[in-house]
Design a protein around this motif. Structure first.
Motif, PDB file in Angstrom:
ATOM      1  N   SER A   1      51.118 -34.767 -68.841  1.00  0.00           N
ATOM      2  CA  SER A   1      49.693 -35.008 -69.060  1.00  0.00           C
ATOM      3  C   SER A   1      48.979 -35.479 -67.801  1.00  0.00           C
ATOM      4  O   SER A   1      47.745 -35.452 -67.724  1.00  0.00           O
ATOM      5  N   LYS A   2      49.753 -35.865 -66.804  1.00  0.00           N
ATOM      6  CA  LYS A   2      49.178 -36.429 -65.572  1.00  0.00           C
ATOM      7  C   LYS A   2      49.308 -35.496 -64.377  1.00  0.00           C
ATOM      8  O   LYS A   2      48.468 -35.510 -63.476  1.00  0.00           O
ATOM      9  N   TRP A   3      50.352 -34.665 -64.383  1.00  0.00           N
ATOM     10  CA  TRP A   3      50.740 -33.964 -63.160  1.00  0.00           C
ATOM     11  C   TRP A   3      51.220 -32.560 -63.489  1.00  0.00           C
ATOM     12  O   TRP A   3      52.195 -32.362 -64.197  1.00  0.00           O
ATOM     13  N   ASN A   4      50.532 -31.563 -62.954  1.00  0.00           N
ATOM     14  CA  ASN A   4      50.922 -30.164 -63.104  1.00  0.00           C
ATOM     15  C   ASN A   4      51.620 -29.667 -61.840  1.00  0.00           C
ATOM     16  O   ASN A   4      51.108 -29.827 -60.731  1.00  0.00           O
ATOM     17  N   LEU A   5      52.780 -29.047 -62.028  1.00  0.00           N
ATOM     18  CA  LEU A   5      53.443 -28.284 -60.964  1.00  0.00           C
ATOM     19  C   LEU A   5      53.159 -26.823 -61.287  1.00  0.00           C
ATOM     20  O   LEU A   5      53.519 -26.353 -62.358  1.00  0.00           O
ATOM     21  N   VAL A   6      52.528 -26.107 -60.365  1.00  0.00           N
ATOM     22  CA  VAL A   6      52.066 -24.767 -60.723  1.00  0.00           C
ATOM     23  C   VAL A   6      52.644 -23.669 -59.822  1.00  0.00           C
ATOM     24  O   VAL A   6      52.880 -23.868 -58.634  1.00  0.00           O
ATOM     25  N   THR A   7      52.832 -22.521 -60.454  1.00  0.00           N
ATOM     26  CA  THR A   7      53.259 -21.310 -59.777  1.00  0.00           C
ATOM     27  C   THR A   7      52.297 -20.200 -60.172  1.00  0.00           C
ATOM     28  O   THR A   7      51.394 -20.412 -60.973  1.00  0.00           O
ATOM     29  N   GLY A   8      52.481 -19.028 -59.591  1.00  0.00           N
ATOM     30  CA  GLY A   8      51.581 -17.932 -59.925  1.00  0.00           C
ATOM     31  C   GLY A   8      51.511 -16.901 -58.823  1.00  0.00           C
ATOM     32  O   GLY A   8      52.480 -16.709 -58.070  1.00  0.00           O
ATOM     33  N   ASP A   9      50.373 -16.232 -58.720  1.00  0.00           N
ATOM     34  CA  ASP A   9      50.181 -15.187 -57.719  1.00  0.00           C
ATOM     35  C   ASP A   9      50.248 -15.778 -56.311  1.00  0.00           C
ATOM     36  O   ASP A   9      49.529 -16.727 -55.984  1.00  0.00           O
ATOM     37  N   LYS A  10      51.103 -15.188 -55.490  1.00  0.00           N
ATOM     38  CA  LYS A  10      51.334 -15.714 -54.156  1.00  0.00           C
ATOM     39  C   LYS A  10      50.069 -15.712 -53.301  1.00  0.00           C
ATOM     40  O   LYS A  10      49.751 -16.706 -52.631  1.00  0.00           O
ATOM     41  N   LYS A  11      49.332 -14.634 -53.336  1.00  0.00           N
ATOM     42  CA  LYS A  11      48.115 -14.549 -52.528  1.00  0.00           C
ATOM     43  C   LYS A  11      47.101 -15.607 -52.960  1.00  0.00           C
ATOM     44  O   LYS A  11      46.433 -16.220 -52.121  1.00  0.00           O
ATOM     45  N   GLN A  12      46.992 -15.816 -54.260  1.00  0.00           N
ATOM     46  CA  GLN A  12      46.046 -16.817 -54.747  1.00  0.00           C
ATOM     47  C   GLN A  12      46.421 -18.209 -54.230  1.00  0.00           C
ATOM     48  O   GLN A  12      45.556 -18.966 -53.791  1.00  0.00           O
ATOM     49  N   ILE A  13      47.704 -18.530 -54.269  1.00  0.00           N
ATOM     50  CA  ILE A  13      48.161 -19.839 -53.804  1.00  0.00           C
ATOM     51  C   ILE A  13      47.888 -19.997 -52.312  1.00  0.00           C
ATOM     52  O   ILE A  13      47.413 -21.041 -51.856  1.00  0.00           O
ATOM     53  N   TYR A  14      48.157 -18.944 -51.557  1.00  0.00           N
ATOM     54  CA  TYR A  14      47.928 -19.012 -50.109  1.00  0.00           C
ATOM     55  C   TYR A  14      46.441 -19.129 -49.801  1.00  0.00           C
ATOM     56  O   TYR A  14      46.033 -19.867 -48.908  1.00  0.00           O
ATOM     57  N   ASP A  15      45.622 -18.401 -50.536  1.00  0.00           N
ATOM     58  CA  ASP A  15      44.173 -18.502 -50.337  1.00  0.00           C
ATOM     59  C   ASP A  15      43.672 -19.903 -50.682  1.00  0.00           C
ATOM     60  O   ASP A  15      42.798 -20.450 -49.998  1.00  0.00           O
ATOM     61  N   LEU A  16      44.219 -20.489 -51.735  1.00  0.00           N
ATOM     62  CA  LEU A  16      43.836 -21.854 -52.085  1.00  0.00           C
ATOM     63  C   LEU A  16      44.195 -22.816 -50.951  1.00  0.00           C
ATOM     64  O   LEU A  16      43.405 -23.703 -50.594  1.00  0.00           O
ATOM     65  N   ALA A  17      45.384 -22.642 -50.399  1.00  0.00           N
ATOM     66  CA  ALA A  17      45.839 -23.538 -49.331  1.00  0.00           C
ATOM     67  C   ALA A  17      44.961 -23.435 -48.088  1.00  0.00           C
ATOM     68  O   ALA A  17      44.580 -24.452 -47.491  1.00  0.00           O
ATOM     69  N   ARG A  18      44.607 -22.212 -47.697  1.00  0.00           N
ATOM     70  CA  ARG A  18      43.879 -21.993 -46.452  1.00  0.00           C
ATOM     71  C   ARG A  18      42.362 -22.018 -46.624  1.00  0.00           C
ATOM     72  O   ARG A  18      41.642 -22.492 -45.741  1.00  0.00           O
ATOM     73  N   LYS A  19      41.870 -21.517 -47.737  1.00  0.00           N
ATOM     74  CA  LYS A  19      40.423 -21.358 -47.904  1.00  0.00           C
ATOM     75  C   LYS A  19      39.774 -22.411 -48.797  1.00  0.00           C
ATOM     76  O   LYS A  19      38.553 -22.551 -48.767  1.00  0.00           O
ATOM     77  N   SER A  20      40.574 -23.118 -49.566  1.00  0.00           N
ATOM     78  CA  SER A  20      40.015 -24.152 -50.437  1.00  0.00           C
ATOM     79  C   SER A  20      40.423 -25.550 -49.985  1.00  0.00           C
ATOM     80  O   SER A  20      39.583 -26.379 -49.650  1.00  0.00           O
ATOM     81  N   TYR A  21      41.744 -25.803 -49.961  1.00  0.00           N
ATOM     82  CA  TYR A  21      42.214 -27.148 -49.645  1.00  0.00           C
ATOM     83  C   TYR A  21      42.314 -27.423 -48.141  1.00  0.00           C
ATOM     84  O   TYR A  21      42.497 -28.572 -47.740  1.00  0.00           O
ATOM     85  N   LEU A  22      42.206 -26.388 -47.327  1.00  0.00           N
ATOM     86  CA  LEU A  22      42.202 -26.535 -45.861  1.00  0.00           C
ATOM     87  C   LEU A  22      43.429 -27.319 -45.408  1.00  0.00           C
ATOM     88  O   LEU A  22      43.350 -28.262 -44.630  1.00  0.00           O
ATOM     89  N   ALA A  23      44.586 -26.904 -45.912  1.00  0.00           N
ATOM     90  CA  ALA A  23      45.785 -27.729 -45.757  1.00  0.00           C
ATOM     91  C   ALA A  23      47.017 -26.956 -45.325  1.00  0.00           C
ATOM     92  O   ALA A  23      48.136 -27.395 -45.577  1.00  0.00           O
ATOM     93  N   ALA A  24      46.840 -25.798 -44.680  1.00  0.00           N
ATOM     94  CA  ALA A  24      48.006 -25.003 -44.293  1.00  0.00           C
ATOM     95  C   ALA A  24      47.856 -24.472 -42.881  1.00  0.00           C
ATOM     96  O   ALA A  24      46.786 -24.021 -42.480  1.00  0.00           O
ATOM     97  N   LYS A  25      48.941 -24.513 -42.127  1.00  0.00           N
ATOM     98  CA  LYS A  25      48.901 -24.062 -40.743  1.00  0.00           C
ATOM     99  C   LYS A  25      49.206 -22.581 -40.581  1.00  0.00           C
ATOM    100  O   LYS A  25      49.015 -22.026 -39.513  1.00  0.00           O
ATOM    101  N   SER A  26      49.672 -21.969 -41.651  1.00  0.00           N
ATOM    102  CA  SER A  26      50.001 -20.547 -41.568  1.00  0.00           C
ATOM    103  C   SER A  26      49.625 -19.865 -42.869  1.00  0.00           C
ATOM    104  O   SER A  26      49.790 -20.436 -43.947  1.00  0.00           O
ATOM    105  N   ASP A  27      49.139 -18.628 -42.759  1.00  0.00           N
ATOM    106  CA  ASP A  27      48.838 -17.887 -43.984  1.00  0.00           C
ATOM    107  C   ASP A  27      49.901 -16.838 -44.272  1.00  0.00           C
ATOM    108  O   ASP A  27      49.696 -15.936 -45.069  1.00  0.00           O
ATOM    109  N   GLY A  28      51.060 -16.975 -43.611  1.00  0.00           N
ATOM    110  CA  GLY A  28      52.185 -16.094 -43.925  1.00  0.00           C
ATOM    111  C   GLY A  28      52.210 -14.840 -43.087  1.00  0.00           C
ATOM    112  O   GLY A  28      51.185 -14.318 -42.671  1.00  0.00           O
ATOM    113  N   ASP A  29      53.419 -14.329 -42.821  1.00  0.00           N
ATOM    114  CA  ASP A  29      53.572 -13.120 -42.007  1.00  0.00           C
ATOM    115  C   ASP A  29      54.398 -12.050 -42.709  1.00  0.00           C
ATOM    116  O   ASP A  29      54.765 -11.048 -42.117  1.00  0.00           O
TER     117      ASP A  29
END
Length: 223
Positions: free
Chosen positions: A147-175
């Motif tokens: 009820s407090k904490w979600n661990l989430v999986t899903g579409d890889k591109k969506q997760i990477y876009d969230l990391a780089r374009k939303s949370y601004l928290a990733a040094k690489s967008d993958g190769d």
């Protein structure tokens, strides 16, 4: 002379105490309350931001998302509507910084367990490996409260876009290679308007204390 000072000693002490109280009150009134910045892509290290949004100066918000949690349930932005939350990126097979980060997320969970305004959200960066079943085992092992904490999986591109374009928290967008993953130590504090209000080193205990202090500030802020 000594009799004079002795006679007025009591009044001097009272005057000193009253003066100290008045000064304290004036200081508390005049002292500005600390507020948290609203982070825009332009303000963040360019290495952590996708090139398509590095120029943005205003109105940055976390994008809508649709992912699956450790119980196989769909998790979207609606689950976090009108909530303050802490987000991070991890993977279950990580043996370096992830166990420390997860331990610190657990600490945040436990210290804020009765606070209904605050939630947690951890994104796996290896969704092909981290199935719902694996996330569930990991959640049970680490003491995650659903009820407090979600661990989430899903579409890889969506997760990477969230990391780089939303949370601004990733040094690489993958190769596309075997080490194609987004992984940093950043914890990201998000407010009820889906705006970023802080970045913290999830491996540093002092930073966790700072994060918890900032959550209190954010809860009391009108901005």
């Amino acid at each position: 002379m000594l009799r004079f000072f002795s006679k007025y000693k009591f009044f001097a002490v009272v005057l000193f105490v009253i003066s100290a109280i008045i000064i304290s009150i004036i200081y508390s009134i005049l002292k500005p309350n600390r507020t948290l910045p609203v982070y825009e892509p332009e303000m963040v290290n360019a290495e952590l931001v996708d090139t398509t949004i590095q120029y943005i100066r205003k109105y940055h918000k976390i994008a809508d998302f649709k992912l699956i949690n450790q119980n196989g349930e769909e998790v979207t932005q609606e689950n976090y509507k009108d909530k303050i939350y802490v987000a991070d990126f991890f993977f279950t097979t990580c043996q370096t910084i992830c166990p420390i980060m997860t331990g610190h997320m657990k600490e945040i969970q436990d210290r804020l367990i009765s606070d209904r305004e605050v939630l947690l959200l951890s994104h796996t960066v290896t969704p092909k490996i981290d199935s719902v079943a694996r996330l569930k085992r990991y959640a049970l092992d680490k003491g995650v409260i659903d009820s407090k904490w979600n661990l989430v999986t899903g579409d890889k591109k969506q997760i990477y876009d969230l990391a780089r374009k939303s949370y601004l928290a990733a040094k690489s967008d993958g190769d596309g290679g075997p080490y194609d993953m987004v992984h940093t130590e950043n914890f990201v504090l998000v407010d009820k308007k889906k705006r970023i209000r802080g970045f913290y080193d999830g491996t540093n205990p002092d930073e966790i204390d700072r994060l918890l202090e900032d959550i209190v500030i954010l809860k009391n802020s009108k901005k």
